[in-house]
Scaffold this active site. Structure first.
Site: not given
Length: 248
Positions: A141, A154
Protein backbone atom coordinates in the site's frame (compact mmCIF):
# COMPACT_ATOMS: atom_id res chain seq x y z
CA UNK A 1 2.00 -13.00 -24.38
CA UNK A 2 3.45 -15.02 -21.51
CA UNK A 3 0.29 -15.12 -19.37
CA UNK A 4 -1.48 -17.74 -21.48
CA UNK A 5 -1.53 -21.16 -19.78
CA UNK A 6 0.31 -19.91 -16.70
CA UNK A 7 -0.97 -21.35 -13.43
CA UNK A 8 -1.61 -18.47 -11.06
CA UNK A 9 -2.83 -18.51 -7.45
CA UNK A 10 -4.65 -15.43 -6.13
CA UNK A 11 -5.41 -14.91 -2.44
CA UNK A 12 -8.01 -12.40 -1.35
CA UNK A 13 -9.73 -13.31 -4.60
CA UNK A 14 -13.36 -12.94 -3.53
CA UNK A 15 -13.68 -9.20 -4.23
CA UNK A 16 -11.90 -5.99 -5.17
CA UNK A 17 -8.40 -6.23 -6.59
CA UNK A 18 -8.31 -10.02 -6.33
CA UNK A 19 -11.57 -10.49 -8.21
CA UNK A 20 -10.67 -7.96 -10.91
CA UNK A 21 -7.27 -9.58 -11.39
CA UNK A 22 -8.81 -13.03 -11.66
CA UNK A 23 -11.22 -11.88 -14.37
CA UNK A 24 -8.48 -10.16 -16.37
CA UNK A 25 -5.95 -12.99 -16.13
CA UNK A 26 -8.61 -15.51 -17.12
CA UNK A 27 -9.36 -13.44 -20.22
CA UNK A 28 -5.66 -13.64 -21.05
CA UNK A 29 -5.65 -17.43 -20.82
CA UNK A 30 -4.26 -18.09 -17.35
CA UNK A 31 -5.29 -21.12 -15.30
CA UNK A 32 -6.40 -19.75 -11.95
CA UNK A 33 -6.60 -21.06 -8.40
CA UNK A 34 -8.63 -18.59 -6.36
CA UNK A 35 -8.45 -18.39 -2.58
CA UNK A 36 -10.45 -16.56 0.08
CA UNK A 37 -12.66 -17.29 3.07
CA UNK A 38 -15.98 -16.46 1.37
CA UNK A 39 -16.77 -19.54 -0.66
CA UNK A 40 -20.04 -18.27 -2.13
CA UNK A 41 -18.26 -15.31 -3.71
CA UNK A 42 -15.47 -17.51 -5.07
CA UNK A 43 -18.05 -19.83 -6.62
CA UNK A 44 -19.68 -16.95 -8.49
CA UNK A 45 -16.35 -15.65 -9.79
CA UNK A 46 -15.34 -19.10 -11.02
CA UNK A 47 -18.73 -19.48 -12.72
CA UNK A 48 -18.25 -16.11 -14.44
CA UNK A 49 -14.79 -17.13 -15.65
CA UNK A 50 -15.97 -20.51 -16.94
CA UNK A 51 -18.95 -18.89 -18.69
CA UNK A 52 -16.41 -16.98 -20.77
CA UNK A 53 -14.43 -20.16 -21.54
CA UNK A 54 -11.82 -19.40 -18.89
CA UNK A 55 -10.28 -21.91 -16.51
CA UNK A 56 -10.41 -21.54 -12.72
CA UNK A 57 -10.88 -23.47 -9.50
CA UNK A 58 -11.14 -22.23 -5.93
CA UNK A 59 -10.38 -23.23 -2.36
CA UNK A 60 -11.63 -21.85 0.93
CA UNK A 61 -8.47 -20.44 2.45
CA UNK A 62 -7.57 -18.63 5.65
CA UNK A 63 -4.19 -17.09 4.88
CA UNK A 64 -3.36 -16.82 8.58
CA UNK A 65 -3.18 -20.63 8.72
CA UNK A 66 -0.01 -22.24 7.39
CA UNK A 67 -1.77 -25.48 6.51
CA UNK A 68 -4.40 -23.71 4.40
CA UNK A 69 -1.67 -22.08 2.33
CA UNK A 70 0.16 -25.36 1.84
CA UNK A 71 -3.06 -27.11 0.78
CA UNK A 72 -3.74 -24.30 -1.68
CA UNK A 73 -0.41 -24.80 -3.42
CA UNK A 74 -0.87 -28.58 -3.34
CA UNK A 75 -4.28 -28.18 -4.99
CA UNK A 76 -2.79 -26.09 -7.79
CA UNK A 77 -0.01 -28.61 -8.44
CA UNK A 78 -2.41 -31.57 -8.24
CA UNK A 79 -4.81 -29.97 -10.73
CA UNK A 80 -2.43 -28.23 -13.11
CA UNK A 81 0.97 -29.82 -12.47
CA UNK A 82 2.76 -26.66 -11.36
CA UNK A 83 2.45 -23.09 -10.08
CA UNK A 84 3.89 -20.25 -12.16
CA UNK A 85 2.87 -17.27 -10.04
CA UNK A 86 1.13 -16.37 -6.81
CA UNK A 87 -0.56 -13.04 -6.08
CA UNK A 88 -0.62 -12.48 -2.30
CA UNK A 89 -3.46 -10.01 -2.11
CA UNK A 90 -5.43 -10.76 1.08
CA UNK A 91 -5.51 -7.84 3.50
CA UNK A 92 -7.56 -5.68 5.87
CA UNK A 93 -7.35 -1.99 6.80
CA UNK A 94 -9.12 -1.22 10.11
CA UNK A 95 -7.40 2.14 10.56
CA UNK A 96 -7.72 4.06 13.83
CA UNK A 97 -5.63 6.35 16.04
CA UNK A 98 -3.24 4.47 18.31
CA UNK A 99 -4.98 6.13 21.27
CA UNK A 100 -8.16 4.20 20.41
CA UNK A 101 -6.29 1.07 21.56
CA UNK A 102 -7.99 -1.30 19.14
CA UNK A 103 -5.53 -4.04 20.00
CA UNK A 104 -7.59 -6.88 18.55
CA UNK A 105 -7.62 -5.09 15.20
CA UNK A 106 -3.87 -4.51 15.41
CA UNK A 107 -3.40 -8.24 15.86
CA UNK A 108 -5.75 -9.07 12.98
CA UNK A 109 -3.77 -6.79 10.66
CA UNK A 110 -0.50 -8.39 11.69
CA UNK A 111 -1.94 -11.88 11.19
CA UNK A 112 -3.49 -11.24 7.77
CA UNK A 113 -1.31 -8.53 6.25
CA UNK A 114 2.08 -9.85 7.37
CA UNK A 115 1.72 -13.49 8.38
CA UNK A 116 -0.64 -14.11 5.47
CA UNK A 117 2.07 -13.01 3.05
CA UNK A 118 4.75 -15.00 4.87
CA UNK A 119 2.57 -18.11 4.88
CA UNK A 120 1.97 -17.77 1.15
CA UNK A 121 5.68 -17.35 0.47
CA UNK A 122 6.53 -20.36 2.64
CA UNK A 123 3.94 -22.51 0.90
CA UNK A 124 5.04 -21.78 -2.66
CA UNK A 125 8.79 -21.33 -2.24
CA UNK A 126 9.78 -25.03 -2.20
CA UNK A 127 8.17 -25.70 -5.59
CA UNK A 128 9.57 -22.48 -7.06
CA UNK A 129 13.07 -23.35 -5.86
CA UNK A 130 12.77 -26.88 -7.24
CA UNK A 131 11.63 -25.72 -10.68
CA UNK A 132 14.01 -22.72 -10.66
CA UNK A 133 11.27 -20.34 -11.69
CA UNK A 134 8.23 -18.59 -10.28
CA UNK A 135 6.73 -15.19 -9.64
CA UNK A 136 5.60 -13.86 -6.25
CA UNK A 137 3.48 -10.71 -6.31
CA UNK A 138 2.19 -8.98 -3.18
CA UNK A 139 -0.18 -6.12 -2.47
CA UNK A 140 1.37 -3.58 -0.13
CA UNK A 141 0.00 0.00 0.00
CA UNK A 142 1.10 3.60 -0.31
CA UNK A 143 0.66 3.43 3.48
CA UNK A 144 3.83 1.34 3.42
CA UNK A 145 5.66 4.25 1.80
CA UNK A 146 4.15 7.28 3.53
CA UNK A 147 2.89 7.60 7.11
CA UNK A 148 -0.41 9.27 7.99
CA UNK A 149 -2.46 9.70 11.20
CA UNK A 150 -4.72 6.73 11.84
CA UNK A 151 -2.63 4.39 9.72
CA UNK A 152 0.16 3.47 12.13
CA UNK A 153 -0.41 -0.26 12.40
CA UNK A 154 -1.76 -0.73 8.88
CA UNK A 155 1.19 1.20 7.47
CA UNK A 156 3.59 -0.84 9.58
CA UNK A 157 2.19 -4.08 8.19
CA UNK A 158 2.49 -2.79 4.65
CA UNK A 159 6.05 -1.58 5.24
CA UNK A 160 6.79 -5.12 6.44
CA UNK A 161 5.45 -6.49 3.15
CA UNK A 162 7.69 -4.07 1.27
CA UNK A 163 10.77 -5.22 3.16
CA UNK A 164 9.90 -8.91 2.90
CA UNK A 165 9.46 -8.72 -0.84
CA UNK A 166 12.62 -6.70 -1.44
CA UNK A 167 14.76 -9.10 0.59
CA UNK A 168 13.09 -12.04 -1.16
CA UNK A 169 14.10 -10.50 -4.49
CA UNK A 170 17.70 -10.04 -3.31
CA UNK A 171 18.01 -13.54 -1.89
CA UNK A 172 16.47 -15.12 -4.98
CA UNK A 173 19.04 -13.34 -7.15
CA UNK A 174 21.89 -14.40 -4.86
CA UNK A 175 20.72 -18.01 -4.73
CA UNK A 176 20.10 -18.27 -8.47
CA UNK A 177 16.54 -19.54 -8.11
CA UNK A 178 15.18 -17.27 -10.88
CA UNK A 179 12.20 -16.31 -8.72
CA UNK A 180 10.77 -12.95 -9.71
CA UNK A 181 8.96 -10.60 -7.32
CA UNK A 182 6.67 -7.61 -7.64
CA UNK A 183 5.23 -5.40 -4.91
CA UNK A 184 2.26 -3.15 -5.62
CA UNK A 185 1.54 0.01 -3.62
CA UNK A 186 -2.06 1.05 -4.35
CA UNK A 187 -3.45 4.41 -3.26
CA UNK A 188 -7.23 5.05 -3.31
CA UNK A 189 -8.68 1.99 -5.02
CA UNK A 190 -12.38 1.34 -4.43
CA UNK A 191 -12.57 -2.03 -2.67
CA UNK A 192 -14.11 -3.44 0.50
CA UNK A 193 -11.17 -2.30 2.64
CA UNK A 194 -13.12 0.63 4.06
CA UNK A 195 -15.69 -1.80 5.44
CA UNK A 196 -13.06 -3.12 7.87
CA UNK A 197 -12.73 0.27 9.62
CA UNK A 198 -14.64 0.44 12.93
CA UNK A 199 -13.40 3.83 14.16
CA UNK A 200 -16.18 6.20 13.03
CA UNK A 201 -14.11 9.35 12.59
CA UNK A 202 -11.40 7.53 10.67
CA UNK A 203 -13.97 5.74 8.54
CA UNK A 204 -15.64 9.01 7.60
CA UNK A 205 -12.35 10.61 6.63
CA UNK A 206 -11.27 7.64 4.52
CA UNK A 207 -14.70 7.40 2.89
CA UNK A 208 -14.54 11.04 1.87
CA UNK A 209 -11.06 10.51 0.42
CA UNK A 210 -12.12 7.49 -1.60
CA UNK A 211 -15.31 9.15 -2.83
CA UNK A 212 -13.25 12.04 -4.14
CA UNK A 213 -10.34 10.14 -5.67
CA UNK A 214 -11.03 6.39 -5.74
CA UNK A 215 -10.73 4.39 -8.95
CA UNK A 216 -11.79 0.86 -9.82
CA UNK A 217 -9.75 -2.26 -8.93
CA UNK A 218 -9.24 -3.22 -12.57
CA UNK A 219 -6.56 -0.52 -12.66
CA UNK A 220 -4.46 -2.66 -10.33
CA UNK A 221 -5.37 -5.85 -12.19
CA UNK A 222 -3.75 -4.45 -15.32
CA UNK A 223 -0.54 -3.81 -13.36
CA UNK A 224 -0.47 -7.40 -12.10
CA UNK A 225 -0.97 -8.65 -15.65
CA UNK A 226 1.81 -6.38 -16.90
CA UNK A 227 4.25 -7.72 -14.30
CA UNK A 228 3.46 -11.35 -15.09
CA UNK A 229 3.65 -10.72 -18.82
CA UNK A 230 7.27 -9.59 -18.75
CA UNK A 231 10.04 -11.86 -20.08
CA UNK A 232 11.51 -14.30 -17.56
CA UNK A 233 14.82 -12.41 -17.42
CA UNK A 234 13.13 -9.14 -16.38
CA UNK A 235 11.98 -8.35 -12.84
CA UNK A 236 9.84 -5.23 -12.44
CA UNK A 237 9.79 -5.26 -8.68
CA UNK A 238 7.79 -2.21 -7.55
CA UNK A 239 4.66 -0.38 -8.71
CA UNK A 240 3.25 2.68 -6.93
CA UNK A 241 -0.24 3.14 -8.36
CA UNK A 242 -2.91 5.71 -7.63
CA UNK A 243 -5.51 7.98 -9.16
CA UNK A 244 -4.05 10.79 -11.27
CA UNK A 245 -6.03 13.34 -9.27
CA UNK A 246 -5.02 12.09 -5.80
CA UNK A 247 -2.28 14.22 -4.17
CA UNK A 248 -1.62 11.46 -1.60
Amino acid sequence: MTIKNKVIIITGASSGIGEATAILLAEKGAKLVLAARRVEKLEKIVQTIKASSGEAIFAKTDVTKREDNKKLVELAIERYGKVDAIFLNAGIMPNSPLSALKEDEWEQMIDINIKGVLNGIAAVLPSFIAQKSGHIIATSSVAGLKAYPGGAVYGATKWAVRDLMEVLRMESAQEGTNIRTATIYPAAINTELLETITDKETEQGMTNLYKQYGVTPDRIASIVAYAIDQPEDINVNEFTVGPTTQPW
